[in-house]
Design a protein around this motif. Structure first.
Motif, mmCIF file in Angstrom:
data_model
loop_
_atom_site.group_PDB
_atom_site.id
_atom_site.type_symbol
_atom_site.label_atom_id
_atom_site.label_comp_id
_atom_site.label_asym_id
_atom_site.label_seq_id
_atom_site.Cartn_x
_atom_site.Cartn_y
_atom_site.Cartn_z
ATOM 1 N N ASP A 11 0.811 -1.251 -0.080
ATOM 2 C CA ASP A 11 0.037 0.168 0.075
ATOM 3 C C ASP A 11 0.717 1.381 0.009
ATOM 4 N N GLU A 12 2.105 1.170 0.738
ATOM 5 C CA GLU A 12 2.854 2.474 0.669
ATOM 6 C C GLU A 12 3.504 2.501 -0.610
ATOM 7 N N LEU B 58 0.941 4.129 -2.836
ATOM 8 C CA LEU B 58 0.641 5.713 -2.518
ATOM 9 C C LEU B 58 1.836 6.328 -3.177
ATOM 10 N N ASP B 59 3.165 5.766 -2.918
ATOM 11 C CA ASP B 59 4.234 6.515 -3.607
ATOM 12 C C ASP B 59 4.083 6.782 -5.091
ATOM 13 N N LEU C 30 1.460 9.476 -5.862
ATOM 14 C CA LEU C 30 1.962 11.072 -5.716
ATOM 15 C C LEU C 30 3.153 11.447 -6.699
ATOM 16 N N GLN D 259 -7.813 13.472 -6.570
ATOM 17 C CA GLN D 259 -7.304 13.691 -5.225
ATOM 18 C C GLN D 259 -7.862 12.347 -4.462
ATOM 19 N N ILE E 48 -5.847 9.600 -4.394
ATOM 20 C CA ILE E 48 -4.595 9.704 -3.529
ATOM 21 C C ILE E 48 -5.211 9.505 -2.372
ATOM 22 N N ASP E 49 -6.302 9.983 -1.774
ATOM 23 C CA ASP E 49 -6.918 9.872 -0.562
ATOM 24 C C ASP E 49 -7.303 8.383 -0.139
ATOM 25 N N GLN F 30 -3.872 6.572 0.532
ATOM 26 C CA GLN F 30 -3.497 7.041 1.945
ATOM 27 C C GLN F 30 -4.131 6.300 2.916
ATOM 28 N N VAL G 33 -2.862 2.856 3.212
ATOM 29 C CA VAL G 33 -1.840 2.519 4.057
ATOM 30 C C VAL G 33 -2.025 2.644 5.709
ATOM 31 N N ASN G 34 -2.848 3.481 6.022
ATOM 32 C CA ASN G 34 -3.297 3.502 7.465
ATOM 33 C C ASN G 34 -3.869 2.527 7.954
#
Length: 430
Positions: free
Chosen positions: A143-144, A147-148, A151, A164, A167-168, A171, A174-175
């Protein structure tokens, strides 16, 4: 008629005119009996004046040792009850009553089959929890990375793509991955704790002695099932050291003020009649043994006998004394020094008076009011009696001091050491 009968008639005829012998006369015997009765009556009436046979005791001058007597029982200085924190069947019992044990020695073993299964299950749960941590960590890394990339694309396209919202969403993934890793690691800690608990239970299935001493009681047998649910069952009772013991006695409320730590004492036990063992007072409890009952009695308006526990240190190097023995202790509390002493029976003695107050004793009170019963208390004025040369009694006033229950310290202007005071009246006459 025969010849014998004829001779008898002739003798009777010849004796009719002769006087009878004195011992054959009834009047003589009646007179003798009457004379004997008169002599006995005269002897009873003229037996002389009877006087009491007084029992006396000498007034002494010596030190009066004051003491307090109390009863109690002997106990070990440190008595330990060894129980079991785990449940199971007792496989082995390795000690018995009176056995000497050392600290850490194995006393008994509990069956560990169930505990072994718990350990294997806990290990499996731990391995599964560790695997879930690795899985959650891999998901988080993916997941990280996603996200990279998003971005980077946004940077290269000057923010035109991706949106956006995408991207949300990346993110949030990842959380969630990070939370999953934390939860998986917590599950690992829980599994490790369960495994450690099972291993502790395995260790506690071996019952070991917490102290070095002797086994006083054994309350378990091989094959018996121990259930440790709400309370810990007692398997053994150990005494750490019987070379030094405690004697716990109950002091009466009236005596507790005289006893304090450091006083010497002696005590006896039924097992060794006539032998006195030394002891020393270690402490006297501030609270009463039955303080809870006292509160209940006060609320109900009743009365309760109050006692206080005193602990005495006893040396038992020869091993004669045993826990549980009933003992009677005598605690030396004080000494009066050289004082004049009289027996308590002399202070309680009160001569009998005739109805008119006369008699051979004259006036026994000699101005002293003895209408009330005398009490032996410190500072009270009382009378003791001495026998005069003519057999009468003379009262001497004394002021009483401390007493040991048999003798009392007295002071007096008339009484002197060596004088004989009356303690009672014996049987007989003077």
């Amino acid at each position: 008629m025969s010849q014998t009968e004829t001779e008898t008639d002739i003798e009777s005829y010849l004796d009719e005119g002769k006087p009878k012998k004195w011992y054959k006369r009834k009047r003589v015997w009646l007179g003798v009996i009457l004379l004997i009765l008169i002599v006995l009556a005269i002897s009873q009436c003229s037996g002389g004046d009877e006087r009491p046979n007084y029992v006396t005791a000498e007034v002494e001058t010596r030190s009066l040792d004051l003491s307090v007597t109390a009863t109690g029982s002997l106990r070990p200085t440190n008595q330990v009850e060894v129980g079991s924190e785990v449940s199971g069947r007792i496989d082995d019992v390795l000690v018995d009553v009176n056995d000497q044990v050392t600290r850490g020695q194995v006393l008994a073993r509990i069956n560990t089959e169930v505990i072994g299964d718990q350990i294997r299950q806990s290990r499996a749960n731990l391995n599964a929890a560790v695997a879930r941590v690795a899985e959650a960590q891999a998901t988080l890394e993916a997941d990280e990375a996603q996200l990279d990339r998003l971005l980077e694309v946004q940077r290269l396209s000057d923010g035109r793509v991706p949106s956006q919202a995408e991207i949300d969403q990346a993110q949030a993934a990842v959380n969630r991955g990070r939370a999953s890793v934390a939860a998986a690691r917590a599950n690992v800690s829980s599994a490790r704790a369960q495994l450690s608990s099972a291993q502790v239970s395995l260790d506690r299935a071996v019952i070991r002695s917490p102290v070095s001493g002797v086994v006083l009681a054994r309350q378990v047998e091989p094959g018996q099932t121990v259930v440790a649910s709400f309370n810990t069952p007692t398997l053994f009772v150990l005494a750490e050291d019987l070379a030094t013991m405690q004697l716990r006695v109950d002091l009466d409320e009236a005596d507790v003020g005289q006893v304090e730590a450091g006083q010497d004492a002696t005590f006896t036990v039924d097992a060794y009649p006539g032998r006195r063992f030394p002891a020393t007072v270690e402490r006297v409890d501030l609270a009463s043994n039955n303080i809870a009952q006292i509160g209940q009695q006060q609320q109900g308006g009743g009365q309760q006998v109050v006692s206080y526990e005193a602990r005495l240190v006893v040396s038992n190097g020869d091993g004669l004394l045993r826990p549980g023995m009933t003992a009677t202790a005598t605690i030396a509390t004080d000494s009066t020094g050289e004082q004049m002493l009289v027996p308590n029976s002399a202070l309680r003695y009160d001569p009998e008076e005739e109805e008119e107050g006369g008699g051979i004793f004259g006036d026994p009170g000699f101005g002293l009011d003895r209408t009330e019963e005398a009490t032996i208390g410190v500072g009270s004025r009382q009378s003791v009696y001495v026998v005069e040369e003519d057999g009468t009694l003379r009262a001497i006033e004394v002021v009483t001091g401390r007493s040991d229950g048999r003798f009392t310290v007295v002071t007096s202007e008339e009484l002197e050491p060596g004088m004989e005071v009356v303690t009672g009246e014996g049987i007989g006459s003077q």
